[in-house]
Design a protein around this motif. Structure first.
Motif, PDB file in Angstrom:
ATOM      1  N   LYS A   1     -32.316 -15.193  89.626  1.00 36.32           N
ATOM      2  CA  LYS A   1     -30.888 -15.533  89.617  1.00 36.32           C
ATOM      3  C   LYS A   1     -30.156 -14.957  90.835  1.00 36.32           C
ATOM      4  O   LYS A   1     -29.453 -15.683  91.551  1.00 36.32           O
ATOM      5  CB  LYS A   1     -30.225 -15.015  88.328  1.00 36.32           C
ATOM      6  CG  LYS A   1     -30.871 -15.463  87.045  1.00 36.32           C
ATOM      7  CD  LYS A   1     -30.096 -15.031  85.818  1.00 36.32           C
ATOM      8  CE  LYS A   1     -29.917 -13.532  85.710  1.00 36.32           C
ATOM      9  NZ  LYS A   1     -31.192 -12.814  85.514  1.00 36.32           N
ATOM     10  N   SER A   2     -30.298 -13.659  91.043  1.00 35.96           N
ATOM     11  CA  SER A   2     -29.566 -13.026  92.138  1.00 35.96           C
ATOM     12  C   SER A   2     -30.050 -13.511  93.496  1.00 35.96           C
ATOM     13  O   SER A   2     -29.261 -13.637  94.445  1.00 35.96           O
ATOM     14  CB  SER A   2     -29.692 -11.494  92.049  1.00 35.96           C
ATOM     15  OG  SER A   2     -29.033 -11.007  90.893  1.00 35.96           O
ATOM     16  N   MET A  58     -28.306 -16.724  94.241  1.00 34.62           N
ATOM     17  CA  MET A  58     -26.933 -16.439  94.651  1.00 34.62           C
ATOM     18  C   MET A  58     -26.880 -15.986  96.113  1.00 34.62           C
ATOM     19  O   MET A  58     -26.028 -16.438  96.892  1.00 34.62           O
ATOM     20  CB  MET A  58     -26.329 -15.355  93.757  1.00 34.62           C
ATOM     21  CG  MET A  58     -26.081 -15.779  92.325  1.00 34.62           C
ATOM     22  SD  MET A  58     -24.776 -17.024  92.213  1.00 34.62           S
ATOM     23  CE  MET A  58     -24.211 -16.766  90.539  1.00 34.62           C
ATOM     24  N   ILE A  78     -18.245 -16.792  93.166  1.00 33.92           N
ATOM     25  CA  ILE A  78     -19.603 -16.485  92.738  1.00 33.92           C
ATOM     26  C   ILE A  78     -19.575 -15.153  92.008  1.00 33.92           C
ATOM     27  O   ILE A  78     -19.154 -14.132  92.564  1.00 33.92           O
ATOM     28  CB  ILE A  78     -20.553 -16.436  93.946  1.00 33.92           C
ATOM     29  CG1 ILE A  78     -20.636 -17.836  94.576  1.00 33.92           C
ATOM     30  CG2 ILE A  78     -21.930 -15.937  93.546  1.00 33.92           C
ATOM     31  CD1 ILE A  78     -21.479 -17.908  95.826  1.00 33.92           C
ATOM     32  N   ASP A 108     -21.776 -12.431  89.853  1.00 34.62           N
ATOM     33  CA  ASP A 108     -23.109 -11.946  89.512  1.00 34.62           C
ATOM     34  C   ASP A 108     -22.990 -10.950  88.367  1.00 34.62           C
ATOM     35  O   ASP A 108     -22.614  -9.801  88.562  1.00 34.62           O
ATOM     36  CB  ASP A 108     -23.753 -11.292  90.735  1.00 34.62           C
ATOM     37  CG  ASP A 108     -25.268 -11.201  90.621  1.00 34.62           C
ATOM     38  OD1 ASP A 108     -25.807 -11.571  89.566  1.00 34.62           O
ATOM     39  OD2 ASP A 108     -25.908 -10.750  91.589  1.00 34.62           O
ATOM     40  N   THR A 161     -24.007 -15.809  87.045  1.00 28.34           N
ATOM     41  CA  THR A 161     -25.247 -15.325  86.448  1.00 28.34           C
ATOM     42  C   THR A 161     -24.873 -14.380  85.316  1.00 28.34           C
ATOM     43  O   THR A 161     -23.889 -13.645  85.408  1.00 28.34           O
ATOM     44  CB  THR A 161     -26.138 -14.567  87.448  1.00 28.34           C
ATOM     45  OG1 THR A 161     -25.567 -13.297  87.765  1.00 28.34           O
ATOM     46  CG2 THR A 161     -26.342 -15.368  88.718  1.00 28.34           C
TER      47      THR A 161
END
Length: 306
Positions: free
Chosen positions: A44-45, A48, A159, A161, A192
């Motif tokens: 996920k990260s 990003m 965005i 996280d 996320t």
């Protein structure tokens, strides 16, 4: 249908021999909240960071806001707001001063800075904390300030996280309200999260990831309907596999994860009553959710590593 704001095709990232993003395809539309759901190490990260331009991709195509993503492209960066996992505020400054510094980064005039700071403090419900030192804020207030700071340049996309990790339920719900407000104002959100309720509450669509691969994608409701029966009975106790298998046949199917048995089916109240009749057993009957989807697709729950 809203225009595409992010397009990824066969997107790939490797670290040495390890593939952390394995040829994935997805699109994000303008004005939606799009989520990435998966355990630690799912990729996920990294996804990003590739979208932001901090991590170069090793393969595939990736465009953001109509531009091919290259490392540290200022034309893309100027239209993105970033909320990192950790609170990276300047704790030596006051709340308003943190926003002032960011306004100056973007070259805003004194008049615009003052108007923008006041608007953002109201948005974050921190107007009465403008002159409060950041280090004295609660965790929830700090997260609201980080989100407010990400909006200084009035970005087209924010965005986030794991924006609510470590917060208590009350603070988490307040953050969700603020994020829902952003979406109402037409800002695209990329999220996320480890929290199923957060994904279900905020996301219009999401990807479920494991080991860098997409397991499925769609709206939370569609994913649950596609993969799981509508009711789930969680059972704990001394019941053996054979006994629960018998109960599972009454409900539809069952599986065991750790010390918990999950029975899936339709109208499971009668099965719940049968469990309660058994000495040493307890249970919970609930609607199916995204964690059940993840368990069905991967064989482990979201809290476990890959």
């Amino acid at each position: 249908m809203q225009p595409t704001i992010i397009f990824a095709s066969n997107l790939t990232k490797r670290y040495g021999e390890r593939v952390v993003v394995d040829g994935i395809d997805f699109e994000v539309r303008q004005g939606e909240c799009f989520g990435f759901l998966g355990p630690n190490g799912a990729g996920k990260s990294t996804i990003m960071r590739m979208i932001i331009g901090l991590t170069p991709r090793d393969g595939g195509k990736l465009s953001v806001l109509g531009r091919n993503v290259v490392p540290e492209d200022p034309a893309i960066a100027a239209q993105l707001g970033i909320v990192p996992q950790e609170n990276n505020l300047d704790t030596d400054l006051e709340v308003g001063e943190n926003l002032e510094v960011y306004c100056r980064y973007f070259g805003l005039t004194a008049k615009v800075r003052e108007e923008r700071i006041e608007q953002l403090l109201q948005f974050a419900q921190l107007s009465d904390r403008r002159h409060t030192p950041v280090h004295t804020l609660s965790g929830g207030m700090m997260r609201r300030l980080v989100i407010a700071r990400s909006l200084v340049a009035q970005p087209k996309m924010v965005i986030l996280d794991e924006p609510t990790t470590g917060l208590d339920p009350q603070a988490r719900h307040l953050i969700w309200q603020r994020l829902a407000k952003l979406k109402e104002n037409g800002i695209t959100l990329l999220l996320t999260t480890h929290y199923m309720e957060e994904a279900a509450r905020l996301c219009d669509r999401l990807l479920i990831l494991d080991q860098g691969r997409i397991l499925d994608q769609g709206s939370p409701e569609t994913l649950v309907r596609r993969h799981v029966e509508p009711e789930v009975l969680e059972v704990w106790g001394r019941e053996g596999d054979r006994g629960l298998a018998e109960l599972g046949t009454l409900g539809g199917r069952w599986e065991r994860v750790g010390d918990t048995f999950y029975v899936y089916g339709f109208q499971l109240e009668s099965v719940r009553q049968r469990v309660l009749e058994r000495e040493g057993c307890s249970c919970l009957l609930r609607p199916a959710n995204l964690e059940d989807v993840f368990l069905r697709l991967t064989g482990h729950d979201l809290g476990e590593g890959s």
